[in-house]
Design an enzyme around this catalytic site. Structure first.
Site, short mmCIF file in Angstrom:
data_model
loop_
_atom_site.label_atom_id
_atom_site.label_comp_id
_atom_site.label_asym_id
_atom_site.label_seq_id
_atom_site.Cartn_x
_atom_site.Cartn_y
_atom_site.Cartn_z
N SER A 14 0.82 -1.23 0.00
CA SER A 14 0.00 0.00 0.00
C SER A 14 0.85 1.27 0.00
CB SER A 14 -0.91 0.01 1.22
OG SER A 14 -1.56 1.27 1.29
N SER A 16 -0.69 4.20 0.52
CA SER A 16 -1.50 5.21 1.22
C SER A 16 -0.72 5.99 2.27
CB SER A 16 -2.74 4.56 1.83
OG SER A 16 -3.59 4.15 0.80
N LYS A 65 -13.83 -4.14 2.59
CA LYS A 65 -14.69 -2.96 2.41
C LYS A 65 -16.15 -3.24 2.78
CE LYS A 65 -11.63 -0.79 -0.91
NZ LYS A 65 -11.40 -0.26 -2.25
N ASN A 86 -14.56 2.61 2.06
CA ASN A 86 -13.09 2.55 2.16
C ASN A 86 -12.56 3.57 3.16
OD1 ASN A 86 -13.56 4.92 0.75
ND2 ASN A 86 -11.75 4.70 -0.56
N ASP A 102 -13.86 5.88 -3.37
CA ASP A 102 -13.30 5.28 -4.59
C ASP A 102 -13.99 5.82 -5.85
OD1 ASP A 102 -11.33 3.66 -3.52
OD2 ASP A 102 -12.66 1.94 -3.26
N ALA A 130 -14.21 -3.15 -5.83
CA ALA A 130 -13.87 -1.89 -6.49
C ALA A 130 -14.97 -1.50 -7.48
CB ALA A 130 -12.53 -2.00 -7.20
N TYR A 221 -2.26 -0.10 -10.75
CA TYR A 221 -1.18 0.79 -11.16
C TYR A 221 0.15 0.12 -10.83
CZ TYR A 221 -1.54 1.58 -6.21
OH TYR A 221 -1.62 1.37 -4.86
N GLY A 243 -4.29 3.45 -12.68
CA GLY A 243 -5.11 4.02 -11.60
C GLY A 243 -4.37 4.85 -10.56
N1 LIG Z 1 -6.45 2.89 -8.05
C1 LIG Z 1 -7.17 2.79 -6.94
O1 LIG Z 1 -7.31 3.74 -6.17
C2 LIG Z 1 -7.89 1.48 -6.61
C3 LIG Z 1 -8.91 1.47 -5.66
C4 LIG Z 1 -9.56 0.25 -5.40
C5 LIG Z 1 -9.17 -0.91 -6.09
N2 LIG Z 1 -8.17 -0.85 -7.00
C6 LIG Z 1 -7.76 -2.06 -7.77
O2 LIG Z 1 -8.94 -2.65 -8.33
C7 LIG Z 1 -8.74 -4.03 -8.52
C8 LIG Z 1 -9.94 -4.84 -8.04
O3 LIG Z 1 -10.05 -4.74 -6.63
P1 LIG Z 1 -11.35 -5.34 -5.87
O4 LIG Z 1 -11.31 -4.77 -4.48
O5 LIG Z 1 -12.59 -5.16 -6.66
O6 LIG Z 1 -11.01 -6.91 -5.82
P2 LIG Z 1 -12.06 -8.08 -5.59
O7 LIG Z 1 -13.22 -7.64 -4.76
O8 LIG Z 1 -11.25 -9.24 -5.12
O9 LIG Z 1 -12.67 -8.42 -7.06
C9 LIG Z 1 -11.87 -8.98 -8.06
C10 LIG Z 1 -12.57 -8.93 -9.40
O10 LIG Z 1 -11.62 -9.29 -10.39
C11 LIG Z 1 -12.08 -10.43 -11.13
N3 LIG Z 1 -10.89 -11.23 -11.47
C12 LIG Z 1 -9.87 -11.59 -10.68
N4 LIG Z 1 -8.91 -12.23 -11.38
C13 LIG Z 1 -9.33 -12.26 -12.67
C14 LIG Z 1 -8.81 -12.79 -13.89
N5 LIG Z 1 -7.60 -13.40 -13.93
N6 LIG Z 1 -9.52 -12.62 -15.03
C15 LIG Z 1 -10.71 -11.99 -15.02
N7 LIG Z 1 -11.28 -11.48 -13.90
C16 LIG Z 1 -10.61 -11.61 -12.74
C17 LIG Z 1 -13.03 -11.15 -10.17
O11 LIG Z 1 -13.92 -11.95 -10.94
P3 LIG Z 1 -14.81 -13.11 -10.29
O12 LIG Z 1 -16.07 -12.46 -9.80
O13 LIG Z 1 -15.02 -14.03 -11.41
O14 LIG Z 1 -13.99 -13.69 -9.18
C18 LIG Z 1 -13.73 -9.93 -9.53
O15 LIG Z 1 -14.69 -9.38 -10.40
C19 LIG Z 1 -7.43 -4.37 -7.83
O16 LIG Z 1 -6.43 -4.45 -8.83
C20 LIG Z 1 -7.16 -3.17 -6.93
O17 LIG Z 1 -5.77 -2.95 -6.71
C21 LIG Z 1 -7.52 0.32 -7.29
#
Ligand SMILES: NC(=O)c1ccc[n+]([C@@H]2O[C@H](COP(=O)([O-])OP(=O)(O)OC[C@H]3O[C@@H](n4cnc5c(N)ncnc54)[C@H](OP(=O)(O)O)[C@@H]3O)[C@@H](O)[C@H]2O)c1
Length: 278
Positions: A14, A16, A65, A86, A102, A130, A221, A243
């Site tokens: 992180s 942050s 979250k 968050n 977010d 997310a 990112y 991101g």
């Molecule tokens: N830039 C920022 O400020 C920020 C803020 C928040 C999050 N993020 C990023 O957003 C991303 C998602 O976070 P999250 O909290 O939503 O995670 P999460 O709740 O674990 O959800 C993961 C999602 O990704 C899908 N997935 C995982 N591996 C995959 C693959 N190989 N191929 C296709 N789909 C796949 C999952 O699909 P299924 O439903 O099929 O399991 C689910 O929809 C992370 O990379 C995180 O670092 C960035």
């Protein structure tokens, strides 16, 4: 001195604490902000102890979250509409207020880099925490969202959570080719909200979604181009962004909830990239 922390699992990666230190320096605020690793089944204990021992505010990341949303006594409108939070803050009588920054953070970044307009037709990849956190801000801005996810049931649950609002629809990943061919749909913006880039993977989706005018945004990112953005360029996209901007903007809205002042995020983004990415 006010004490803050980010809670997650994993948490080592992180950025942050660095970002909040830059904000605090910019605005001459003295605070402490640390990272706290939380074993999967210990979230409620650890967060409650943090606030009992004088913690003032918290950021929450993967995978807590939803759990954070459940412990809130009060929620901001964004928190209610997102169903996940968050950001936490202690308010009167030691009650916990929850917010989701977010969505507004992403929207702010997309506007700054001119990747979005009020009528954008958006393809959202992913249906996890997310994705859930950003949908409300994006449709509230006026855009149309189509969700496509590896596991269809999870996108269906997301659609149900948002009450089948008219600006949200879902499609099956295997239907996308036909839909683009038959209905001649062109998306303006693709947002990758899957966590695939973390493992160096790209969601298995038809490359027909890419065309030379599309904007491609990866929530993930890293110092190097993300696997998803590399894939987009390979298939003909010209405008891409990861991101980092969202990361800084969502942090700024958390900072505002805690301190009532907004950092200058453009300056922080420059400082952050210079110091930690180059
Ligand atoms: N830039 C920022 O400020 C920020 C803020 C928040 C999050 N993020 C990023 O957003 C991303 C998602 O976070 P999250 O909290 O939503 O995670 P999460 O709740 O674990 O959800 C993961 C999602 O990704 C899908 N997935 C995982 N591996 C995959 C693959 N190989 N191929 C296709 N789909 C796949 C999952 O699909 P299924 O439903 O099929 O399991 C689910 O929809 C992370 O990379 C995180 O670092 C960035």
């Amino acid at each position: 001195m006010k004490i803050f922390a980010i809670f997650g699992n994993p948490i080592k990666h992180s950025k942050s604490p660095i970002i909040h230190k830059l904000f605090a320096n910019q605005l001459n605020i003295i605070q402490q902000y640390k990272k706290i690793y939380v074993p999967i089944d210990k979230f409620n204990n650890i967060i409650n102890n943090f606030f009992k021992n004088g913690g003032y505010g918290a950021n929450i990341t993967i995978p807590f979250k939803k759990k954070a949303y459940n412990i809130c006594d009060f929620l901001t409108d964004r928190g209610i509409k997102s169903g996940v939070v968050n950001t936490l803050k202690i308010i009167k009588n030691n009650k916990i207020l929850g917010d989701n920054t977010d969505g507004i953070g992403l929207l702010k970044d997309l506007q700054k880099i001119k990747f979005i307009h009020k009528n954008s037709n958006i393809l959202l990849l992913g249906a996890g925490g997310a994705a859930k956190g950003i949908i409300y801000s994006i449709i509230n801005f006026g855009c149309k969202i189509t969700i496509v996810n590896r596991t269809y049931k999870n996108s269906y649950n997301l659609l149900k959570f948002f009450n089948n609002k008219k600006n949200i629809s879902i499609i099956k990943i295997e239907d996308i080719d036909n839909i683009i061919n038959n209905k001649k749909i062109n998306y303006d913006l693709i947002i990758n909200a899957t966590s695939s880039s973390i493992k160096g993977e790209v969601p298995k989706i038809s490359s027909k979604i890419i065309h030379s005018n599309i904007f491609c945004y990866d929530l993930f990112y890293s110092i190097n181009i993300t696997p998803f953005l590399e894939w987009c360029l390979y298939h003909g996209a010209k405008k891409i962004s990861d991101g980092i901007g969202m990361l800084i903007e969502q942090a700024a809205y958390s900072f505002f909830l805690w301190h009532g002042v907004m950092p200058n995020t453009e300056l922080i983004l420059k400082q952050f990239k210079k110091k930690y990415f180059f």
